[in-house]
Scaffold this motif. Structure first.
Motif, PDB file in Angstrom:
ATOM      1  N   GLU A  31       0.829  -1.210   0.000  1.00  0.00           N
ATOM      2  CA  GLU A  31       0.000   0.000   0.000  1.00  0.00           C
ATOM      3  C   GLU A  31       0.865   1.263   0.000  1.00  0.00           C
ATOM      4  N   LEU A  32       1.898   1.292   0.848  1.00  0.00           N
ATOM      5  CA  LEU A  32       2.744   2.485   0.971  1.00  0.00           C
ATOM      6  C   LEU A  32       3.503   2.766  -0.329  1.00  0.00           C
ATOM      7  N   TYR A  33       4.027   1.713  -0.972  1.00  0.00           N
ATOM      8  CA  TYR A  33       4.801   1.926  -2.191  1.00  0.00           C
ATOM      9  C   TYR A  33       3.907   2.245  -3.395  1.00  0.00           C
ATOM     10  N   GLY A  34       2.608   2.171  -3.203  1.00  0.00           N
ATOM     11  CA  GLY A  34       1.694   2.620  -4.246  1.00  0.00           C
ATOM     12  C   GLY A  34       1.438   4.108  -4.184  1.00  0.00           C
ATOM     13  N   LEU A  35       1.830   4.748  -3.065  1.00  0.00           N
ATOM     14  CA  LEU A  35       1.645   6.194  -2.921  1.00  0.00           C
ATOM     15  C   LEU A  35       2.714   6.950  -3.702  1.00  0.00           C
ATOM     16  N   ARG A  36       2.443   8.200  -4.009  1.00  0.00           N
ATOM     17  CA  ARG A  36       3.466   9.027  -4.652  1.00  0.00           C
ATOM     18  C   ARG A  36       4.617   9.243  -3.668  1.00  0.00           C
ATOM     19  N   PRO A  37       5.849   9.369  -4.164  1.00  0.00           N
ATOM     20  CA  PRO A  37       7.006   9.483  -3.271  1.00  0.00           C
ATOM     21  C   PRO A  37       6.874  10.573  -2.212  1.00  0.00           C
ATOM     22  N   GLN A  38       6.283  11.731  -2.582  1.00  0.00           N
ATOM     23  CA  GLN A  38       6.173  12.815  -1.611  1.00  0.00           C
ATOM     24  C   GLN A  38       5.157  12.518  -0.517  1.00  0.00           C
TER      25      GLN A  38
ATOM     26  N   LYS B  70       8.764  -1.240  13.988  1.00  0.00           N
ATOM     27  CA  LYS B  70      10.169  -1.076  13.593  1.00  0.00           C
ATOM     28  C   LYS B  70      10.360  -1.438  12.124  1.00  0.00           C
ATOM     29  N   ARG B  71       9.695  -2.515  11.663  1.00  0.00           N
ATOM     30  CA  ARG B  71       9.813  -2.911  10.257  1.00  0.00           C
ATOM     31  C   ARG B  71       9.227  -1.846   9.335  1.00  0.00           C
ATOM     32  N   ILE B  72       8.102  -1.280   9.745  1.00  0.00           N
ATOM     33  CA  ILE B  72       7.468  -0.248   8.919  1.00  0.00           C
ATOM     34  C   ILE B  72       8.340   1.008   8.875  1.00  0.00           C
ATOM     35  N   ALA B  73       8.860   1.400  10.043  1.00  0.00           N
ATOM     36  CA  ALA B  73       9.678   2.618  10.103  1.00  0.00           C
ATOM     37  C   ALA B  73      10.948   2.487   9.278  1.00  0.00           C
ATOM     38  N   ALA B  74      11.421   1.240   9.077  1.00  0.00           N
ATOM     39  CA  ALA B  74      12.660   1.029   8.322  1.00  0.00           C
ATOM     40  C   ALA B  74      12.443   1.067   6.808  1.00  0.00           C
ATOM     41  N   LEU B  75      11.201   1.109   6.354  1.00  0.00           N
ATOM     42  CA  LEU B  75      10.935   1.154   4.908  1.00  0.00           C
ATOM     43  C   LEU B  75      11.485   2.455   4.322  1.00  0.00           C
ATOM     44  N   ARG B  76      12.171   2.354   3.202  1.00  0.00           N
ATOM     45  CA  ARG B  76      12.790   3.529   2.589  1.00  0.00           C
ATOM     46  C   ARG B  76      11.930   4.076   1.454  1.00  0.00           C
ATOM     47  N   LYS B  77      11.912   5.380   1.355  1.00  0.00           N
ATOM     48  CA  LYS B  77      11.120   6.029   0.305  1.00  0.00           C
ATOM     49  C   LYS B  77      11.686   5.666  -1.067  1.00  0.00           C
ATOM     50  N   PRO B  78      10.835   5.283  -2.024  1.00  0.00           N
ATOM     51  CA  PRO B  78      11.341   4.932  -3.357  1.00  0.00           C
ATOM     52  C   PRO B  78      11.771   6.182  -4.124  1.00  0.00           C
ATOM     53  N   THR B  79      12.756   5.994  -4.997  1.00  0.00           N
ATOM     54  CA  THR B  79      13.121   7.091  -5.885  1.00  0.00           C
ATOM     55  C   THR B  79      11.976   7.307  -6.872  1.00  0.00           C
TER      56      THR B  79
END
Length: 306
Positions: A9-16, A39-48
């Motif tokens: 769901e999160l990686y489907g959002l726009r990067p901003q 902790k796992r969720i907080a470690a997710l990195r924003k996609p380029t």
């Protein structure tokens, strides 16, 4: 909380939109007592931006994405068996397909409210080429959760030709017999060998430097991920503390209002008490005077009868 579904769901959002949504979800998990999930969720990195665009392709048409990976598999097989004609034909198809998909990604990004430049479109092309030779990146891309561009693909490293396999386009012409080599040609050949050796050494050094830089970049990314997780955790703790302060502030305001009301009631009761006390004092004085008058009358009556 289903972390995989939430990640998708999160990686489907726009990067901003990614960071704020990720932090909010991590905070929700933390409040719910799921610290490991948080902790796992907080470690997710924003996609380029380019990785997000590439993810749009896999999310929009999984079958198309799978066909591209199958084309990459066919290319690897052609390379492994030294199928020259087939390799050239598949390579041409690959470039055409990837260019078309990159243009499609740019259109999808615009439809999602995130217009991108031609430069980003070119980056998407590079990502699509790279996922054909990087299994982990291909899996992340197919899942629509690719974070960044994989290392640029160079050929089909690690796929050696099948032993005793010769090119399907080998020449039937016998090699010409060696001719006598003149001193000038010998010097030229030696210089060419030295140049080739120097280039090979420079390439080896450049590759080592690139690998070291890539390793340092990965370490830096890991440190960044830890720092982002720590920042997210501290932000969540600050938000919880601010909520507690706000709650205490409301309680304090209510207590202050109750104090003011009680103070007013006490002042009113004090005034009533003072007035009642004054009335009681006057009544006691009047009672004493009445007793004195009665005693005087009694004395006078006794004197008259005697």
């Amino acid at each position: 909380m289903d972390v995989d579904a939430l990640t998708h769901e999160l990686y489907g959002l726009r990067p901003q939109e990614f960071t704020a949504a990720r932090d909010a979800r991590a905070s929700e998990a933390r409040v719910a007592g799921e610290r490991a999930v948080a902790k796992r969720i907080a470690a997710l990195r924003k996609p380029t931006l380019a990785a997000w665009c590439a993810n749009l392709l896999a999310r929009a048409d999984e079958a198309q994405a799978r066909r591209l990976l199958e084309l990459g598999q066919a290319l690897r097989e052609a390379h492994r068996t030294l199928a020259g004609e087939e390799l050239r034909e598949l390579s041409g198809r690959q470039h055409v397909v990837i260019a078309a998909m990159a243009r499609q990604a740019r259109v999808l990004a615009g439809e999602a409210g995130q217009p991108v430049s031609e430069g980003v479109q070119h980056e998407v092309e590079q990502i699509l080429h790279a996922v054909l030779t990087d299994h982990d990146a291909a899996e992340a891309w197919m899942g629509g959760v690719l974070v960044k561009a994989p290392h640029a693909a160079v050929g089909f490293a690690g796929l050696e030709p099948v032993p005793d396999t010769t090119s399907r386009r080998t020449s039937t012409t016998a090699p010409a017999p060696p001719s006598a080599e003149t001193p000038a040609r010998a010097r030229s050949r030696a210089q060419a060998q030295e140049t080739a050796q120097a280039k090979a050494e420079a390439k080896t050094k450049a590759k080592a430097l690139a690998e070291r830089a890539a390793g340092e970049a990965e370490q830096a990314e890991a440190v960044l991920a830890e720092a982002e997780a720590e920042l997210s955790d501290q932000r969540a703790r600050l938000a919880a503390l601010e909520e507690e302060i706000a709650s205490l502030g409301e309680k304090l305001a209510r207590a202050g209002a109750e104090r003011d009301r009680l103070t007013t009631d006490v002042d009113t009761a004090t005034r009533h008490h003072d007035r009642a006390e004054q009335r009681a004092k006057k009544a006691r004085e009047a009672a004493l005077k009445a007793d004195d008058a009665l005693d005087a009358l009694r004395d006078a009556s006794s004197a008259a009868s005697g």
